[in-house]
Design a protein around this motif. Sequence first.
Motif, PDB file in Angstrom:
ATOM      1  N   TRP A 137       0.829  -1.204   0.000  1.00 23.17           N
ATOM      2  CA  TRP A 137       0.000   0.000   0.000  1.00 23.17           C
ATOM      3  C   TRP A 137       0.869   1.263   0.000  1.00 23.17           C
ATOM      4  CZ3 TRP A 137      -4.774   0.515  -1.418  1.00 23.17           C
ATOM      5  CH2 TRP A 137      -5.644  -0.568  -1.319  1.00 23.17           C
ATOM      6  N   LEU A 138       1.973   1.234   0.738  1.00 24.77           N
ATOM      7  CA  LEU A 138       2.869   2.391   0.729  1.00 24.77           C
ATOM      8  C   LEU A 138       3.464   2.600  -0.658  1.00 24.77           C
ATOM      9  CD1 LEU A 138       4.715   1.950   4.140  1.00 24.77           C
ATOM     10  CD2 LEU A 138       3.014   3.690   3.558  1.00 24.77           C
ATOM     11  N   ARG A 139       3.792   1.508  -1.315  1.00 18.15           N
ATOM     12  CA  ARG A 139       4.304   1.614  -2.685  1.00 18.15           C
ATOM     13  C   ARG A 139       3.248   2.228  -3.615  1.00 18.15           C
ATOM     14  NH1 ARG A 139       5.779  -3.209  -3.095  1.00 18.15           N
ATOM     15  NH2 ARG A 139       7.981  -2.906  -2.609  1.00 18.15           N
ATOM     16  N   LYS A 140       2.004   1.841  -3.414  1.00 15.80           N
ATOM     17  CA  LYS A 140       0.922   2.392  -4.236  1.00 15.80           C
ATOM     18  C   LYS A 140       0.748   3.880  -3.963  1.00 15.80           C
ATOM     19  CE  LYS A 140      -3.877   1.543  -5.585  1.00 15.80           C
ATOM     20  NZ  LYS A 140      -5.027   0.625  -5.488  1.00 15.80           N
ATOM     21  N   LEU A 141       0.820   4.275  -2.688  1.00 14.12           N
ATOM     22  CA  LEU A 141       0.706   5.696  -2.351  1.00 14.12           C
ATOM     23  C   LEU A 141       1.819   6.500  -3.008  1.00 14.12           C
ATOM     24  CD1 LEU A 141      -0.186   5.557   1.461  1.00 14.12           C
ATOM     25  CD2 LEU A 141      -1.670   6.373  -0.375  1.00 14.12           C
ATOM     26  N   ARG A 142       3.033   5.965  -2.978  1.00 13.28           N
ATOM     27  CA  ARG A 142       4.162   6.661  -3.595  1.00 13.28           C
ATOM     28  C   ARG A 142       3.950   6.824  -5.096  1.00 13.28           C
ATOM     29  NH1 ARG A 142       7.732   9.662  -1.348  1.00 13.28           N
ATOM     30  NH2 ARG A 142       9.473   8.865  -2.581  1.00 13.28           N
ATOM     31  N   SER A 143       3.342   5.804  -5.713  1.00 14.24           N
ATOM     32  CA  SER A 143       3.107   5.846  -7.149  1.00 14.24           C
ATOM     33  C   SER A 143       2.002   6.830  -7.519  1.00 14.24           C
ATOM     34  CB  SER A 143       2.753   4.445  -7.648  1.00 14.24           C
ATOM     35  OG  SER A 143       2.366   4.465  -9.009  1.00 14.24           O
ATOM     36  N   LEU A 144       0.906   6.819  -6.741  1.00 13.62           N
ATOM     37  CA  LEU A 144      -0.246   7.653  -7.066  1.00 13.62           C
ATOM     38  C   LEU A 144      -0.047   9.110  -6.673  1.00 13.62           C
ATOM     39  CD1 LEU A 144      -3.164   5.285  -5.961  1.00 13.62           C
ATOM     40  CD2 LEU A 144      -2.479   5.844  -8.305  1.00 13.62           C
ATOM     41  N   PHE A 145       0.661   9.329  -5.560  1.00 15.29           N
ATOM     42  CA  PHE A 145       0.812  10.695  -5.030  1.00 15.29           C
ATOM     43  C   PHE A 145       2.292  10.980  -4.759  1.00 15.29           C
ATOM     44  CE2 PHE A 145      -3.066   8.638  -3.351  1.00 15.29           C
ATOM     45  CZ  PHE A 145      -3.992   9.296  -4.147  1.00 15.29           C
ATOM     46  N   PRO A 146       3.095  11.085  -5.822  1.00 14.99           N
ATOM     47  CA  PRO A 146       4.552  11.204  -5.652  1.00 14.99           C
ATOM     48  C   PRO A 146       4.997  12.477  -4.946  1.00 14.99           C
ATOM     49  CG  PRO A 146       3.917  11.604  -7.934  1.00 14.99           C
ATOM     50  CD  PRO A 146       2.695  11.092  -7.236  1.00 14.99           C
ATOM     51  N   VAL A 147       4.179  13.512  -4.977  1.00 13.81           N
ATOM     52  CA  VAL A 147       4.579  14.779  -4.366  1.00 13.81           C
ATOM     53  C   VAL A 147       4.366  14.765  -2.854  1.00 13.81           C
ATOM     54  CG1 VAL A 147       4.134  17.266  -4.322  1.00 13.81           C
ATOM     55  CG2 VAL A 147       4.124  16.048  -6.495  1.00 13.81           C
ATOM     56  N   ALA A 148       3.400  13.979  -2.386  1.00 13.62           N
ATOM     57  CA  ALA A 148       3.089  13.945  -0.956  1.00 13.62           C
ATOM     58  C   ALA A 148       4.226  13.306  -0.170  1.00 13.62           C
ATOM     59  CB  ALA A 148       1.787  13.186  -0.719  1.00 13.62           C
ATOM     60  N   ARG A 149       4.580  13.922   0.929  1.00 13.87           N
ATOM     61  CA  ARG A 149       5.616  13.370   1.815  1.00 13.87           C
ATOM     62  C   ARG A 149       4.965  12.352   2.751  1.00 13.87           C
ATOM     63  NH1 ARG A 149      10.050  15.879   4.357  1.00 13.87           N
ATOM     64  NH2 ARG A 149      11.168  14.369   5.631  1.00 13.87           N
ATOM     65  N   ILE A 150       5.520  11.149   2.840  1.00 14.10           N
ATOM     66  CA  ILE A 150       4.982  10.102   3.704  1.00 14.10           C
ATOM     67  C   ILE A 150       5.822  10.006   4.965  1.00 14.10           C
ATOM     68  CG2 ILE A 150       4.433   7.650   3.921  1.00 14.10           C
ATOM     69  CD1 ILE A 150       4.000   7.543   0.917  1.00 14.10           C
ATOM     70  N   LEU A 151       5.170  10.080   6.129  1.00 15.27           N
ATOM     71  CA  LEU A 151       5.836   9.956   7.418  1.00 15.27           C
ATOM     72  C   LEU A 151       5.228   8.776   8.158  1.00 15.27           C
ATOM     73  CD1 LEU A 151       5.054  13.230   6.854  1.00 15.27           C
ATOM     74  CD2 LEU A 151       6.740  13.470   8.675  1.00 15.27           C
ATOM     75  N   LEU A 152       6.062   7.961   8.776  1.00 14.59           N
ATOM     76  CA  LEU A 152       5.597   6.754   9.458  1.00 14.59           C
ATOM     77  C   LEU A 152       5.817   6.862  10.959  1.00 14.59           C
ATOM     78  CD1 LEU A 152       7.037   3.978   7.096  1.00 14.59           C
ATOM     79  CD2 LEU A 152       4.868   5.212   6.914  1.00 14.59           C
ATOM     80  N   THR A 153       4.797   6.488  11.724  1.00 18.39           N
ATOM     81  CA  THR A 153       4.951   6.329  13.165  1.00 18.39           C
ATOM     82  C   THR A 153       4.884   4.841  13.472  1.00 18.39           C
ATOM     83  OG1 THR A 153       2.555   6.554  13.555  1.00 18.39           O
ATOM     84  CG2 THR A 153       3.878   8.564  13.627  1.00 18.39           C
ATOM     85  N   TYR A 154       5.655   4.382  14.460  1.00 24.32           N
ATOM     86  CA  TYR A 154       5.727   2.946  14.703  1.00 24.32           C
ATOM     87  C   TYR A 154       6.111   2.655  16.147  1.00 24.32           C
ATOM     88  CZ  TYR A 154      10.813   3.506  14.553  1.00 24.32           C
ATOM     89  OH  TYR A 154      12.090   3.908  14.815  1.00 24.32           O
TER      90      TYR A 154
END
Length: 231
Positions: free
Chosen positions: A68-85
Motif C-alpha cells: 500500500w505504501l508503494r501504491k501511495l508513492r506511485s499515485l501521489f509522488p509529491v506527498a511526503r509520507i511519514l511513518l509512526t511505529y
Amino acid sequence: MTGLRISVAVHANRRLIGEAVAGYLSGRPEFVVVGHTVEWPDLVALCGLGPPDAIVVDVEDGGDTIDWLRKLRSLFPVARILLTYDTFSAADTSAMFDLGITSLIPYARGLAALMLPLRRIPAQLRPANGGGRLTDREREILVLMSSGHSVAEMAAMLDISPRTVESHKRRIYAKLDATSQARAVARAAALGVLDRRPARDIRPDGEQVYVAVCGPPGCLVEDVVRALTGH
C-alpha cells in the motif's frame, strides 16, 4: 504565499491512535487535517480528493503495508509520507528506505517528534476552489446531512437558497463518488472528513467542554490529553 497551511492526511488501523494524531495536528495553526482513515482503500480515496502535502501513516507489523505504501508513492509522488511505529526491524527499515520514506518516528519520542519533519514540508499553493477537496460550505452541508436535516432546513440554517443547497449536494456526491445522501455521509465518515469542522464552526459564547481522561501512565494517555487540549 502567507497564510498557507500544510495539509495532512492521517491513517491508522488503530482508530484511537489515528484520531489522537489527527486531533493533535488539527490544534496547530500551521496544519490542516484533510481527514483520517482506518482502511487503506479509504486513504487512497481521501488523497484522491486532492493530494495532501503529507501523509502520516501508523505502521503495524505484518499485512500488506509495503504494497500500500508503494501504491501511495506511485499515485501521489509529491506527498511526503511519514511513518509512526512501535517497533521496526532492520528489514522493515531497509524496505522503507527503498521506497524513499525516511521520516520514521518511534512512539517513544511522542507526537512532538512528528512536528519537526512536518514543519519542514512546504505548503503547496492550490487552486482557489481546492481542486477536488470538499470546501468548508460542503463540509457544513455534510455535517447537517449526517444529522438528517432536509434541504429546506439546511437552507434556512445556512441562510442560502434551497437551490444552492442542492447544487452543493451534487458537487459533494460527485467528489465522494456517491449516488445518495446516505452513501455520501457514509463515505465522508470513512474518510474522516466529518470530524474536521470548518474553521468558522466555533462556539460563539466561548463555552468550554470539560473532560476527564483516565488510563495507565504512559505516552498514549499524554497524547490523548495533548490532542484534547489542542482544541
